[in-house]
Motif scaffolding. Structure first.
Motif, short mmCIF file in Angstrom:
data_model
loop_
_atom_site.label_atom_id
_atom_site.label_comp_id
_atom_site.label_asym_id
_atom_site.label_seq_id
_atom_site.Cartn_x
_atom_site.Cartn_y
_atom_site.Cartn_z
N LEU A 221 -80.62 21.50 -18.17
CA LEU A 221 -81.88 20.78 -18.06
C LEU A 221 -81.66 19.28 -18.26
N PHE A 222 -82.49 18.49 -17.62
CA PHE A 222 -82.47 17.05 -17.79
C PHE A 222 -83.90 16.55 -17.71
N THR A 223 -84.14 15.37 -18.26
CA THR A 223 -85.47 14.80 -18.23
C THR A 223 -85.42 13.44 -17.54
N MET A 224 -86.25 13.28 -16.53
CA MET A 224 -86.36 12.01 -15.82
C MET A 224 -87.82 11.62 -15.80
N ASP A 225 -88.10 10.42 -16.25
CA ASP A 225 -89.46 9.91 -16.22
C ASP A 225 -90.44 10.86 -16.90
N GLY A 226 -89.99 11.51 -17.98
CA GLY A 226 -90.85 12.40 -18.74
C GLY A 226 -91.03 13.79 -18.15
N VAL A 227 -90.34 14.10 -17.05
CA VAL A 227 -90.45 15.39 -16.40
C VAL A 227 -89.12 16.13 -16.54
N THR A 228 -89.16 17.37 -17.02
CA THR A 228 -87.95 18.16 -17.21
C THR A 228 -87.60 18.89 -15.93
N GLY A 229 -86.34 18.76 -15.54
CA GLY A 229 -85.87 19.40 -14.32
C GLY A 229 -84.57 20.14 -14.54
N CYS A 230 -84.07 20.74 -13.49
CA CYS A 230 -82.83 21.51 -13.56
C CYS A 230 -82.05 21.30 -12.27
N LEU B 191 -67.49 19.55 -10.30
CA LEU B 191 -67.20 19.10 -8.94
C LEU B 191 -65.82 18.47 -8.86
N GLY B 192 -65.10 18.47 -9.98
CA GLY B 192 -63.77 17.86 -10.00
C GLY B 192 -63.84 16.37 -9.75
N HIS B 193 -63.07 15.89 -8.79
CA HIS B 193 -63.05 14.45 -8.52
C HIS B 193 -64.07 14.04 -7.45
N TYR B 194 -65.07 14.86 -7.24
CA TYR B 194 -66.11 14.55 -6.26
C TYR B 194 -67.43 14.18 -6.92
N ALA B 195 -68.25 13.45 -6.18
CA ALA B 195 -69.63 13.17 -6.55
C ALA B 195 -70.50 13.63 -5.40
N ILE C 176 -73.73 14.21 -9.95
CA ILE C 176 -74.72 14.41 -8.90
C ILE C 176 -75.65 13.22 -8.94
N CYS C 177 -75.77 12.54 -7.82
CA CYS C 177 -76.62 11.36 -7.70
C CYS C 177 -77.87 11.75 -6.93
N LEU C 178 -78.98 11.77 -7.62
CA LEU C 178 -80.24 12.17 -6.99
C LEU C 178 -80.87 10.98 -6.30
N GLN D 14 -76.53 12.36 -12.66
CA GLN D 14 -76.36 13.44 -13.63
C GLN D 14 -74.88 13.79 -13.71
N HIS D 15 -74.26 13.57 -14.89
CA HIS D 15 -72.86 13.93 -15.08
C HIS D 15 -72.78 15.41 -15.45
N LEU D 16 -72.08 16.20 -14.67
CA LEU D 16 -72.05 17.64 -14.90
C LEU D 16 -71.29 18.02 -16.16
N SER D 17 -70.22 17.31 -16.49
CA SER D 17 -69.41 17.70 -17.64
C SER D 17 -70.14 17.52 -18.96
#
Length: 103
Positions: free
Chosen positions: A24-33, A52-56, A80-82, A94-97
């Motif tokens: 889970l992560f929170t952006m602008d007060g909204v929780t997402g996945c 994702l290893g050495h990928y983005a 992951i860059c939204l 969002q850093h997966l590690s």
């Protein structure tokens, strides 16, 4: 092939308890996945990906592209860059590690 799913407002889906709290992560007060899966075409299933290893992955509403940090060293690996449409302003990373977020 990878599949990236991003849900906003998980409280409206199944609630926070239905998800692994590390996903889970929170952006602008909204929780997402964010869920990243490898598509196993032969087995007709999705296999959850933890790194994702050495990928983005750059994800927008209609497109997704993987970029290698080996080829482009300025790109942060395992992220992951939204795109803009997933939140109200700007883009998020969002850093997966570590599940850290950046603006």
């Amino acid at each position: 092939m990878l599949m990236v799913r991003c849900w906003r407002n998980v409280e409206h889906l199944c609630g926070r308890v239905a998800y692994d709290q590390m996903e889970l992560f929170t952006m602008d007060g909204v929780t997402g996945c964010i869920e990243v899966s490898k598509v196993d075409v032969a087995g007709r299933r999705l296999v959850l990906v933890r790194t994702l290893g050495h990928y983005a992955a750059f994800v927008s509403m209609t497109h997704c592209v993987l970029v290698s940090s080996n080829t482009f060293p300025s790109v942060a690996a395992n992220t992951i860059c939204l795109g803009y449409h997933y939140q109200t302003a700007g883009s998020k990373v969002q850093h997966l590690s570590s599940r850290q977020q950046e603006d």
